[in-house]
Design a protein around this motif. Structure first.
Motif, PDB file in Angstrom:
ATOM      1  N   VAL A 127     -63.675  68.806 -32.401  1.00 38.45           N
ATOM      2  CA  VAL A 127     -62.951  67.902 -32.754  1.00 38.45           C
ATOM      3  C   VAL A 127     -63.223  68.699 -34.465  1.00 38.45           C
ATOM      4  N   TYR A 128     -61.774  68.851 -35.340  1.00 39.85           N
ATOM      5  CA  TYR A 128     -62.176  68.451 -36.557  1.00 39.85           C
ATOM      6  C   TYR A 128     -61.125  67.368 -37.454  1.00 39.85           C
ATOM      7  N   GLN A 129     -62.598  66.835 -38.200  1.00 39.41           N
ATOM      8  CA  GLN A 129     -61.539  65.514 -39.492  1.00 39.41           C
ATOM      9  C   GLN A 129     -62.357  65.981 -40.709  1.00 39.41           C
ATOM     10  N   ARG A 130     -61.066  65.478 -41.927  1.00 34.25           N
ATOM     11  CA  ARG A 130     -60.913  65.970 -43.248  1.00 34.25           C
ATOM     12  C   ARG A 130     -60.882  64.890 -44.071  1.00 34.25           C
ATOM     13  N   VAL A 131     -60.965  64.152 -44.770  1.00 37.48           N
ATOM     14  CA  VAL A 131     -60.690  63.894 -45.640  1.00 37.48           C
ATOM     15  C   VAL A 131     -60.807  64.309 -47.205  1.00 37.48           C
ATOM     16  N   ASN A 132     -59.336  64.208 -47.624  1.00 39.18           N
ATOM     17  CA  ASN A 132     -58.515  64.317 -49.069  1.00 39.18           C
ATOM     18  C   ASN A 132     -59.170  63.296 -49.939  1.00 39.18           C
ATOM     19  N   GLY A 133     -59.548  62.865 -51.420  1.00 41.91           N
ATOM     20  CA  GLY A 133     -59.790  62.037 -51.561  1.00 41.91           C
ATOM     21  C   GLY A 133     -61.366  61.385 -52.320  1.00 41.91           C
ATOM     22  N   ASN A 134     -61.169  61.466 -53.442  1.00 39.51           N
ATOM     23  CA  ASN A 134     -62.475  61.316 -54.157  1.00 39.51           C
ATOM     24  C   ASN A 134     -63.168  59.751 -53.615  1.00 39.51           C
ATOM     25  N   THR A 135     -62.211  58.883 -52.969  1.00 35.75           N
ATOM     26  CA  THR A 135     -62.629  57.403 -52.063  1.00 35.75           C
ATOM     27  C   THR A 135     -62.993  58.118 -50.230  1.00 35.75           C
ATOM     28  N   ASP A 176     -60.881  60.653 -34.513  1.00 33.82           N
ATOM     29  CA  ASP A 176     -62.088  61.011 -33.102  1.00 33.82           C
ATOM     30  C   ASP A 176     -62.811  61.150 -33.927  1.00 33.82           C
ATOM     31  N   ASN A 177     -63.899  61.525 -34.863  1.00 32.52           N
ATOM     32  CA  ASN A 177     -64.989  61.435 -35.473  1.00 32.52           C
ATOM     33  C   ASN A 177     -65.784  60.341 -36.051  1.00 32.52           C
ATOM     34  N   SER A 178     -65.588  58.911 -35.347  1.00 32.52           N
ATOM     35  CA  SER A 178     -65.682  57.909 -35.362  1.00 32.52           C
ATOM     36  C   SER A 178     -66.902  57.603 -34.175  1.00 32.52           C
ATOM     37  N   PHE A 228     -68.084  59.150 -40.405  1.00 31.89           N
ATOM     38  CA  PHE A 228     -67.800  61.071 -40.527  1.00 31.89           C
ATOM     39  C   PHE A 228     -66.126  60.939 -41.554  1.00 31.89           C
ATOM     40  N   ASN A 229     -66.647  59.610 -42.796  1.00 28.78           N
ATOM     41  CA  ASN A 229     -64.668  59.169 -43.162  1.00 28.78           C
ATOM     42  C   ASN A 229     -65.702  59.425 -44.989  1.00 28.78           C
ATOM     43  N   SER A 279     -65.658  67.266 -41.668  1.00 24.02           N
ATOM     44  CA  SER A 279     -66.927  67.042 -40.037  1.00 24.02           C
ATOM     45  C   SER A 279     -66.645  67.699 -38.532  1.00 24.02           C
ATOM     46  N   TRP A 280     -67.071  68.245 -38.066  1.00 27.80           N
ATOM     47  CA  TRP A 280     -66.393  68.528 -36.672  1.00 27.80           C
ATOM     48  C   TRP A 280     -67.214  67.986 -35.715  1.00 27.80           C
ATOM     49  N   LYS A 281     -66.951  67.924 -34.094  1.00 22.00           N
ATOM     50  CA  LYS A 281     -67.571  67.920 -33.429  1.00 22.00           C
ATOM     51  C   LYS A 281     -67.380  68.005 -32.374  1.00 22.00           C
ATOM     52  N   LEU A 282     -68.174  68.314 -31.216  1.00 18.28           N
ATOM     53  CA  LEU A 282     -68.393  68.375 -29.746  1.00 18.28           C
ATOM     54  C   LEU A 282     -68.555  67.855 -28.933  1.00 18.28           C
ATOM     55  N   LYS A 283     -68.386  67.176 -27.581  1.00 24.26           N
ATOM     56  CA  LYS A 283     -68.352  65.792 -26.686  1.00 24.26           C
ATOM     57  C   LYS A 283     -67.985  66.896 -25.370  1.00 24.26           C
ATOM     58  N   TYR A 284     -69.274  66.068 -24.551  1.00 23.16           N
ATOM     59  CA  TYR A 284     -69.443  66.531 -23.072  1.00 23.16           C
ATOM     60  C   TYR A 284     -68.760  65.718 -22.323  1.00 23.16           C
ATOM     61  N   ASP A 285     -67.997  65.116 -21.262  1.00 24.38           N
ATOM     62  CA  ASP A 285     -68.329  63.938 -20.477  1.00 24.38           C
ATOM     63  C   ASP A 285     -67.828  64.420 -19.140  1.00 24.38           C
ATOM     64  N   TYR A 286     -69.203  63.425 -18.081  1.00 21.67           N
ATOM     65  CA  TYR A 286     -68.748  63.280 -16.858  1.00 21.67           C
ATOM     66  C   TYR A 286     -68.725  62.045 -16.081  1.00 21.67           C
TER      67      TYR A 286
END
Length: 428
Positions: free
Chosen positions: A283-291, A305-307, A313-314, A320-327
């Motif tokens: 996951v890659y997540q980006r907030v563009n803004g001063n709020t 995706d990164n909640s 991560f907002n 922000s970045w995330k790496l997730k593994y599911d099984y």
């Protein structure tokens, strides 16, 4: 086919014949270990019961129905000084006022909504359970959040759902009564609440594996918020699939701008590779803004995706970045047992926040030029597949969150544990 012909072919099931009554028993324990000196820990344990009745529609070209709910929350633990995790009400009246941190022994609520169906359109008015990207009732605690207002949904076109509505009040998940709708991160004066939230949107599934949503909302005198997503699952063969996806929000102040100037663009991108019972997501997540990217208080309308369990991560100007593994343990002969583990990391700039801003000035940090934080999450769940306890689910969740000095004004360093047991019962 004409709408009238469709309505005639869909023989309504009847008010009583189509009715159902379900009860969900949810036992919820949270232990939030606050690692900053002088900050009290939060430990709460409660037993919740959620009963939901849904009628069918009366016969005829226009059908009428009724939905109703009742909820009860019981405190099992959450004495003086340990409440505050939002499982239970944060305080209760005493002889000498309010005892902060001591939850009441129980709390409850009930509500109902009428519904009218004409052809493929349904109108509901009253107390509503809502779930869409711009107004979604919180489901992450012992009792769910509800809203008071009206909604319209239409399914006249195949693979396309249209909806719209307005909500003026909300019942938070840890309270009995209703209040005006506010936001999770913004600070408003007590006498300057928003009067209502309007929304409209569409959910489209044109092809197998492909889905998209487009929504717009107005939180009166606070913001206009717009949302778009696109998600596609490409099944390469019986074992392997690829799943790219995008979520995007744009938030702009409107009207009296009670939270001040807002011009925020937030998006997340995910890519999942599934091989048999294994799945890896980046996951890659980006907030563009001063709020910060903000949403309805106690709600789940943060379709990013990164909640995570603790942090979304907002923050302002956050990457922000995330790496997730599911099984899925069905792969080793244990169906119903699943797990996921993830690591998220974010970097943000809090020095660009307006310290005198109407609603988000508390996010300002002089040391927050390159503020950083990370979170590790573990989720383990088992659902009983057979026997009299079929569908009983036990879920264990753990989160560890740490932040740099410049980030400490936003979120604390915590280790959080949750134990959730759910048992659904269908009465009829």
């Amino acid at each position: 086919m004409p709408l009238q012909a469709q309505a005639e072919e869909e023989k309504p099931e009847g008010f009583v014949e189509g009715a159902s009554l379900d009860v969900l028993a949810r036992n919820f324990y949270v232990n939030r270990n606050q690692l900053l000196p002088g900050v009290r820990d939060n430990r709460e344990w409660g037993q919740g019961f959620i009963g939901r009745f849904e009628s069918g529609f009366t016969q005829g070209s226009v059908g009428f129905g009724l939905d109703a709910y009742a909820m009860l929350g019981l405190k099992l633990d959450g004495g003086g000084g340990t409440a505050g995790s939002s499982i239970l009400p944060i305080n209760s009246p005493g002889k000498e006022g309010y005892d902060y941190g001591k939850a009441p022994d129980d709390f409850s609520s009930a509500g109902a909504s009428i519904k009218v169906r004409a052809f493929d359109t349904v109108l509901r008015a009253g107390d509503l359970f809502l779930s869409n990207p711009v107004i979604a009732g919180g489901e992450s605690r012992m009792l769910p959040q509800t809203f008071r207002g009206f909604s319209l949904t239409n399914n006249s076109i195949d693979n396309l759902m249209l909806e719209a509505g307005q909500a003026s009040f909300t019942k938070p998940y840890n309270q009995s009564g209703h209040r005006r709708i506010d936001t999770f991160y913004g600070s408003l004066a007590d006498d300057r609440d928003s009067r209502h939230l309007n929304w409209a949107g569409a959910a489209w599934t044109p092809l197998e594996g492909l889905s998209s949503n487009l929504y717009a909302s107005e939180l009166k005198d606070i913001w206009n918020q717009y949302y778009f997503d696109l998600d596609y699952t490409w099944q390469l063969d019986d074992l392997v699939s690829l799943n790219p996806g995008l979520h995007y929000y744009h938030t702009q102040d409107t009207g009296d701008a009670l939270l001040g100037h807002i011009d925020n663009n937030t998006y997340s991108l995910h890519f999942t590779v599934t091989v048999g019972y294994h799945a890896i997501t980046a996951v890659y997540q980006r907030v563009n803004g001063n709020t910060p990217f903000d949403y309805i208080n106690q709600g789940d309308s943060v379709f990013l995706d990164n909640s995570q369990i603790y942090s979304d991560f907002n923050g302002p100007n956050e990457r922000s970045w995330k790496l997730k593994y599911d099984y899925d343990f069905a792969g080793v002969g244990v169906p119903g047992l699943t797990t996921s583990v993830s690591y998220s990391k974010g970097e943000l700039d809090l020095t660009k926040v307006d310290p005198a801003g109407t609603g988000y000035g508390h996010w300002y940090s002089e040391d927050g030029k390159n503020a950083r934080h990370w979170e590790r999450d573990l989720d383990l769940a088992y659902t009983v597949q057979e026997s009299t306890l079929k569908d009983l689910t036990l879920r264990l969740r753990w989160a560890a969150h740490r932040g740099s000095q410049g980030y400490s004004a936003v979120d604390n360093d915590v280790d959080e544990y949750r134990v959730i047991v759910e048992y659904p019962v269908n009465i009829f």
